[in-house]
Each structure stands twice: as structure tokens, then as C-alpha cells.
Design an enzyme around this catalytic site. Sequence first.
Site: not given
Lengths: 263, 401
Positions: B94, B116, B383
Site C-alpha cells: 500500500k 478509507e 502483498s
Amino acid sequence: MGRIQETFLDLEKLKKKALVGYIVSGDPDVSSTLNAMQLMVKGGVHVIELGIAFSDPMAEGPSIQQGHERALKNKISLQETLGLVKSFREDDDKTPIVLMGYMNTFEALGSKVFSSTAKENGVDGILIVDMPIEESVEFTEQTKKHGIDIIRLVAPTTSESRIKKICKQASGYVYYISLKGITGANSINVDEVKNKVLKLRELTELPVVIGFGIKDGSTASSVKDLADGIVVGSTLVDIMGGNKEEIEKHLSIKINDLSRALN
Amino acid sequence: MPKKDKKVPDSQGRFGAYGGVYVAETLVPALEELAQQYELIKENKEFKSEVQNDLEKFVGRPSPLYFAKRWSKQLGGAKIYLKREDLNHTGAHKINNTVGQILLAKRMGKTRIIAETGAGQHGVATATVAARHGMKCVVYMGEEDIKRQSLNVYRIKILGAEVISVNSGSKTLKDAMNEAMRDWVTNVDDTYYIIGSVAGPHPYPQIVRDFNSVVGKEVLVQSKEEIGKMPDLLVACVGGGSNAMGLFYPFLEISTTDLVGVEAGGLGLDTGKHAAPLNAGSEGVLHGMRTYLMQDDKGQIQDTHSIAAGLDYPGVGPEHAWLKDIGRANYTTANDQEALDAFKELTLVEGIMPALETAHALAYVKKKAPSMDSEQVIVVNVSGRGDKDINTVANIEGIEL
Ligand SMILES: Cc1ncc(COP(=O)(O)O)c(C=O)c1O
């Protein structure tokens, strides 16, 4: 001539402003909505906007979000709302009805089926919040074919060149969003609204109504002279969510207050 | 096969029939400005070197491509390589996106950041870059997710951001996104909304893909230099789809490399309790985009379920919807139990504890690798790391920490 056009022409002749009232279809249930619609008309509402409940009403503040949630508890659907409009038309063939909601529920029914059924049952216009002009080719074609107006939104952030583009595709009336924010917000700035609406009126022949942030007689009278009408939503939806026995009483008092402020 | 000369998305933000800009009128000009500015700024030399510098010095890139030797042997098929996004600063892919978007926000003169978050990883990654640049930051998070990702909530707060609990609708990621949109529409003049996946209205799916593409670009180079061939298969989990898109994008034109995205099968597709719109959903419009959604026949968005908060979302990025339709990528599912098993297996066999989101991709690799031969190569995107999920896993085991 359609009901929307006729209503605004009549009001213009009488030098009166339109009171547009929004409630959510099926909130808290279908029969309450039908009663409320009739009561609103009796009290002096000229145009009814019926909210179509959606699980994710992105542009709504807490009041109207809760209205959507209450309506969805009873599994209200767009199809049922079309039935509700038909029932309302049995006694009232004059008051324009605009369905206001989000793209996904309208698309689920399909633009063709929706437009033909809506027209048959007495719907006059639609206002799809998340369908800007660029994304509305299909709905524009179908609604036009059936003589249903697409009400367009203009926001404080909309540039003059974009207003021109929007107005070219608008019909019925143009809805000016009085503030940057969601429905029920508290920050209406009369001077800002005035400048923008003056500009908007230069760019369209259609009636212009002002909505978002109008809660009572005094906010209504602060902006009424700028446009052809005002839209009131959250405050009515709050009443619909209150004690069921008192809905009629509170609705009458509120609409009375708003009607008086407009005259 | 997608062609280089045909630019996706097009100027309307379309990937085939998907994508677009389905938002309230107030936001249309803001999105147009963002799209215009992004096209200009992304080519700016200084901007590019700022992003590059932060990726190297702040995030710790490039992330290694690690050969999972013991696991490959145990599964007895293809060679499995792990793209180690779990080693990034803050523990997931991210941050690749937030590092880029906050620099974009600064260049656009914005002073306030909103985001969010579901699993909290994007919230942490956003709060982190906001702290790094001294910007005010507000993170919206569903009440349910706040409960199950409490560790990340606390991290976000220590980083100086405000966490706002969202208790409308299903109280998860989709509702957090609704609330962030409502904030943005209200504060559109000074606020930049950093969306955390390849979802939302144009140009977000493109921006988030571009910033995450560093993952796939590195894999291209690493494959050539370290493996000596292109991978036969790339695998990634798909929530909104950013880690998958970041890995896949640079490989779209390499036809010998298969692409598989793994959605959350939850308790099983037949139970309805899952988060697999590409596998079991239908076309619709939500959060500003046309894509595959989990919805009922009336167009109401359905509640989702996944053991992994970061996959618990009823929509998916529009580029994945397009890649599915044109057949360039395939999408499958792994359920909660399979993900949990894979989480434990990788931890035990390789000493790498993956995020529960990642574990869905690993669960597919577990099934697929044995059917391939030992000359073939799978690259799976790890990830994120699993630290944030310890409470969830302990809970399932009936252990109180
Ligand atoms: C570690 C990790 N992987 C995957 C995801 C899913 O997001 P996306 O599909 O955008 O990569 C998340 C989301 O929070 C995450 O934290």
C-alpha cells in the site's frame, strides 16, 4: 405539456415560488409514504421528489441515509415505488413526481423497462445523483423517448462552460446544489448562492430550484428570491423517521412553515 | 492481448465498458482537475525523482524476489518465487501508492489528506506519508474493521492521524469509502482523497495502478537477472485489486506469462458469504465506477464476508473487470480455511508470515504448483506481512492474547 412544465408556468403566472419536497419512498413503509405525499400536496408542496433507497447513498447526510436504511429494511424496490406512484395518481393527476436516486438501482431494472413503466405510472422526471452528463447516454435516450425529464444538478464547483453543457442536456428544471457537501449540511452561504444562481439563470431558460441545506422557513426565505423554487429534504425525512403517530402533525406544521416563508 | 498503442483507460476513464466517472456533480470538476494535473505532473522530471527517492530511501525498494526453495520442493512442482512487498516500510504494498499520491497532493496545493481503510494497511500507509510530509490526515474505517484490526488503528493514531469510525451500512470498507467521499465533497477545496486501491472514479484506478506498477517492473528485471526467464505464472490476491494490478500491468503484453487473481471465497461461493465479485458478481455501478459487483437483483449492494478485512469489499477495480472479459487474466477464489492453512504453511516452511489477504494467493499456488513442472516459475505477490492478523488467527484458534 408535462406536469413539471405546467406547474412552473402556473406558479410563474401567480408570481409564486415552487416548494419541492423530498421524502424517501417506503420510509418507513409504502402506505406512510403515500399518506405523506397526499399530505404534502394539501399543505402546499408543488413538486414531490421521491428518494429511491440505495444501500450506498454516497451523497446523503445522516438524515437521508437513515431514511434509505429504514426503507430498505422493508425491502422497498424501484418497481414497488413505480406502483406507489400509480396509486398516488388515482387521486392526483397534477402534482409532478420526480424519482431521485443512484445509478445502480435504476440500471438493475434497465433503462427501457424503467422508462416505459415510469411513464405509464405517472412519473415525470428522474434525478440520478451519480450520473453526470458524460455517463447518461443510455438513460437520456430512453427517457426522452418516453417524455420523462432528466433533472440535472449544478454545483458550486461547476464552471461556466460546464454549466452550459449541462443545461443543454437538462429538461424539467435545473437543481442548484447550494453548498459543497452532502444533503442536510448546515453551511449555506446566501451571497455565494446568489452569484452562482444569477449566472446559472443567464445560461438556462429552465426553472431553477435551490436545494441542500434548507431546513425551515428562515433558510427558505433567505434564498427564495434567487430562484423559482426551493427543495426541502432532510428535515422532512427526519419527520418520517420519528414517532409514527405524530408524522402527520409534524409534517403539516413543517410544510406550513415553509409555505408561508415562500409567500 | 492488449496493445500498446491503445491507451487504457481512455480519456473518459474507460477500460472497455468498465470504469468511468459516476459521481455527484460537485466532484466532477475535482476529478477532471486531478486527471489533468496527474497527466502533467507524472511526466515532470523532478516529481519522478522525488517519487523514486522516496521509494528507495523511505520504503526500502526494490523489494527482493525470494526463491521459496523449501516450499517449492514440498509442493513438488513449479519453482515458487515470492515478491516481498511484506518487507516494505509499514509492511505492505500500500505504501507504493501513498508515497506517490501524497507528492501529487502537495504539487496540487492540497493541505489535508483523507483516506478509507479496511485492513488498516492503507490507513497506516497514508498516515505514515502524511506524518512524513507534515500534513493533516483523517482516516475513515468501518466499525467492524476497527474491531478486528485494532493494532493498525492504534498505529494510525500514533502516526498523528484521526480515525473516524463509520457505523453506517455494513460498517466495513465500502461504507468507509462512502464516508470518505462525503468528506471529500464537503472539503473539496483543500482536501486530497488518497484512494487505497485501483477502484473509484477515474483517474484513481489509473493513478493507483501506475504507482503500484513498480512491483511488476521490478519483477521484470529480477526475473531476467535472477531467474534467467520470464515467469510462467503471476499470482496475486484481489480485494480492490491494487497489488494484483501493480504486478500484472508491466506483464500485460508478455503473452507467455499467465495472470491469476485470487478473490476471497469466504465461507464458499455457494453460501453467498464471500467477497468475490469477479467470480460470482454482476455488472453495476458503485463508488464512481462501472465494474463487477456483489449485488441483488434490485441493484442493492450485498454484504460481504472474508477472513481478510482487506479483501472484504463488494466491488473490484474496473481494469480487472476488463482483463477478465478479454480473457487476459483469470480470476479464482480461495476460501477462509484455505487461506488460513496457507498462512500457517508459509510461516512454518519458509519463516515468512504473510497477511491473510496474501494467504489467499498462496492458497491458490498450493493447489496449482504441483500440476506444473520444475522448469516452470510462479511469482506470487506477498502483498503484506501477517503481524496485523495475529489477533484474528489467535481468535479462530480460541487463544486469548
Ligand atoms: C496486505 C494486503 N494485501 C492485499 C490487500 C487488498 O487490496 P488490493 O486488492 O488493492 O491489493 C490489502 C488491503 O488492505 C492488504 O492490506
